[in-house]
Scaffold this active site. Structure first.
Site, PDB file in Angstrom:
ATOM      1  N   GLU A  46       9.801   4.185  -4.065  1.00 42.29           N
ATOM      2  CA  GLU A  46      10.530   3.189  -4.839  1.00 42.29           C
ATOM      3  C   GLU A  46      11.918   3.712  -5.176  1.00 42.29           C
ATOM      4  OE1 GLU A  46       9.784   0.357  -8.803  1.00 42.29           O
ATOM      5  OE2 GLU A  46       8.377   1.950  -8.297  1.00 42.29           O
ATOM      6  N   ASN A 193       5.219  -7.991  -6.485  1.00 41.75           N
ATOM      7  CA  ASN A 193       4.593  -6.765  -6.983  1.00 41.75           C
ATOM      8  C   ASN A 193       4.284  -6.925  -8.466  1.00 41.75           C
ATOM      9  OD1 ASN A 193       4.153  -3.646  -7.110  1.00 41.75           O
ATOM     10  ND2 ASN A 193       5.651  -4.083  -8.705  1.00 41.75           N
ATOM     11  N   GLU A 194       3.072  -6.579  -8.853  1.00 38.82           N
ATOM     12  CA  GLU A 194       2.668  -6.622 -10.263  1.00 38.82           C
ATOM     13  C   GLU A 194       3.169  -7.895 -10.942  1.00 38.82           C
ATOM     14  OE1 GLU A 194       3.433  -2.915 -12.287  1.00 38.82           O
ATOM     15  OE2 GLU A 194       2.070  -1.822 -10.961  1.00 38.82           O
ATOM     16  N   TYR A 261      -3.804   3.828 -12.091  1.00 44.00           N
ATOM     17  CA  TYR A 261      -3.297   5.190 -12.287  1.00 44.00           C
ATOM     18  C   TYR A 261      -4.256   5.982 -13.161  1.00 44.00           C
ATOM     19  CZ  TYR A 261       1.212   3.868 -10.279  1.00 44.00           C
ATOM     20  OH  TYR A 261       2.204   3.446  -9.425  1.00 44.00           O
ATOM     21  N   GLU A 317      -0.906   1.165  -5.089  1.00 46.20           N
ATOM     22  CA  GLU A 317      -0.359   2.119  -6.067  1.00 46.20           C
ATOM     23  C   GLU A 317      -1.535   2.830  -6.721  1.00 46.20           C
ATOM     24  OE1 GLU A 317       2.683   1.055  -8.908  1.00 46.20           O
ATOM     25  OE2 GLU A 317       3.602  -0.382  -7.521  1.00 46.20           O
ATOM     26  N   GLN A 366       4.234   8.874  -6.026  1.00 47.23           N
ATOM     27  CA  GLN A 366       5.122   8.445  -4.969  1.00 47.23           C
ATOM     28  C   GLN A 366       5.489   9.647  -4.095  1.00 47.23           C
ATOM     29  OE1 GLN A 366       8.453   6.077  -6.315  1.00 47.23           O
ATOM     30  NE2 GLN A 366       7.156   4.723  -7.478  1.00 47.23           N
TER      31      GLN A 366
END
Length: 514
Positions: A46, A193-194, A261, A317, A366
């Site tokens: 990103e 995204n999201e 996450y 992710e 990432q």
């Protein structure tokens, strides 16, 4: 008599502890035809902190090998682990990125403020052409996230045309004027995204309507059928998955995403990447293993609407998220990477492998200098993190046929809480080479794994192990080789079975050949 009873008690105690240190693993032939897609081993880059700028894309004066401004030592390291795909430009950044700002002469590109990550000004010198050149150098497929949050249907439609159309049109004319004659034929395409958060704060029903509209205008061109990925759930939002599966026609999406996450403490105070005790280590591992429940429950919902498993679960992710390193910009999400992170990565990849009938794409967050990075850089210096070496070991599973396993593991306990000490996955490749990846999360005990391999022939076993004296061990620019793989000699053939002595806090790759 007391002496005899005391000796008997000691013997029983020994046998109990020995039993606790034993695991059994049965590896079976695959009758389902499931394959571990190489795209499970994807990565994410990103416009965030020092991932793109000062990571992949460096100052032209920096004394390292470059093509244009793409840093080639980073490229070579990622090629070694056979990176299959790279997701770009975000993340939250994707839904404020307007692709036309990142094409044409660089000195004429407008600058922009990255409002999501640090409020820095970017010059857009790294845009579409630069990203696709990076993917070409890496030999990987690009995965582009389109702007739904602040963009338009027309904007995404024209970006797809610019990338993939080989005929005569205003977009192809513009692409050729910018130096690219042939289309890139980009297949992987994220529609937002999201969207439940930074990508527009939408309800699930609202996003499903938006997705259907955007998907209609994201066109397939000859040689470039799009694999469209819908924005899926955050963590355990099972209602979101249900709504998308109910309201989006299956033939309109290749995949549905999931983001999760591993946060050691909580979102307000995540915890240090390097300074943590065993309680926090244990909690982190328990949270990491929660991925098994997430994948299972989201997959079950998808199975209800899609029993043929046409739609992939794309965990695009994932990774461990800690506090930033002291003294660094909090908006840049720069964190160190320890043996604990390697164990998180290996355990997660084992979960994905074992669910490869539904999980067919994933992206670690990432790649460089951000979150659970594979690579850290400091000017001309570069180091490979413990997580990098996990991907180096696990690349053996890419596009191999899954071998289902039955695992009975002893427990690793902390207070009243328990988790399995051992996790594993297995595959057989096109050359009939068997690979098994084993993880021991227990930082104290060697686990003896008695492995039965059914109806598969093999003669020799070799192995590599990734471990260190402490789970807080890291690679630094002063000591870049503290945590790296070594030859593993703890696996012994016993007939057609295998006995493995799995060291504490370790990742082991076994390779069995005829």
């Amino acid at each position: 008599m007391k002496k005899i009873l005391s000796s008997l008690a000691a013997l029983l105690s020994f046998l109990y502890v020995a039993g606790q240190n034993d695991a059994t693993l049965t590896i079976q032939q695959n009758n389902t035809g499931a394959t571990i897609s190489r795209h499970i081993y994807g990565h994410f880059s990103e416009h965030l902190g020092r991932c793109i700028y000062d990571g992949f894309w460096v100052d032209e004066k920096l004394p390292v090998k470059k093509k244009d401004r793409i840093r080639l030592d980073v490229v070579e390291a990622l090629k070694k682990i056979q990176i299959p795909n790279l997701r770009w430009p975000g993340g939250c950044f994707a839904d404020e990125y307007h692709w036309r700002d990142g094409i044409g002469p660089r000195d004429q590109r407008p600058k922009m403020v990255n409002t999501n990550w640090g409020g820095v000004t970017e010059d857009n010198s790294f845009g579409t052409h630069e990203f696709l050149e990076l993917c070409s150098l890496l030999g990987c497929e690009p995965y582009i996230s389109g702007n739904v949050g602040s963009g338009t249907v027309e904007e995404m439609n024209k970006w797809v045309e610019y990338l993939n159309f080989n005929g005569e049109s205003p977009m192809t004319k513009m692409r050729k004027q910018n130096g690219r004659e042939e289309p890139w034929n980009v297949h992987f395409w994220g529609v937002g995204n999201e969207s439940w958060g930074c990508g527009g704060n939408m309800t699930a029903a609202r996003y499903a309507d938006e997705y259907r509209r955007y998907a209609v205008f994201a066109k397939n061109y000859p040689g470039a059928a799009l694999k469209k990925i819908a924005c899926g759930a955050s963590s355990d939002d099972y209602k979101w998955t249900e709504t998308e599966m109910q309201n989006i026609p299956l033939n309109q999406m290749w995949g549905l995403s999931l983001h999760y996450y591993t946060v050691p403490r909580n979102w307000q105070k995540k915890g240090s990447a390097t300074a943590f005790d065993e309680q926090e280590y244990f909690t982190t591992m328990k949270k990491c293993l929660y991925m098994e429940e997430l994948v299972s429950r989201h997959s079950a919902i998808m199975d209800h609407y899609d029993p043929q498993k046409r739609v992939a679960l794309a965990v695009d992710e994932w990774g461990i998220w800690t506090d930033v390193e002291p003294g660094t910009n909090p908006g840049f999400l720069y964190q160190q990477n320890s043996l604990r992170d390697a164990l998180v990565a290996a355990s997660t990849l084992n979960i994905f492998n074992n669910h490869c009938d539904r999980v067919r794409l994933a992206n670690l967050a990432q790649t460089v200098n951000v979150l659970q990075a594979l690579i850290l850089t400091d000017k001309e210096k570069m180091l490979l993190t413990p997580t990098y070496y996990v991907f180096d070991l696990f690349k053996a599973h890419q596009d191999a046929k899954l071998l289902p396993i039955l695992l009975n593991s002893p427990e690793y306990s902390m207070g009243d809480e328990k988790i399995p000490s051992v996790n594993a996955s297995a595959s057989v490749d096109s050359n009939n080479v068997i690979h098994v990846t084993l993880v021991n999360l227990d930082p104290h005990r060697t686990i003896n794994v008695s492995t039965q391999i059914s109806n598969l022939s093999w003669k020799t076993v070799d192995g590599q192990v990734l471990t260190a004296a402490k789970y807080t061990a890291v690679n630094t620019f002063e000591a870049p080789h503290t945590v790296q793989p070594a030859k593993f000699n703890g696996a012994k053939k016993n007939g057609n079975n295998l006995n493995v002595s799995l060291p504490p806090q370790s990742v082991v790759l076994l390779e069995m050949k005829n």
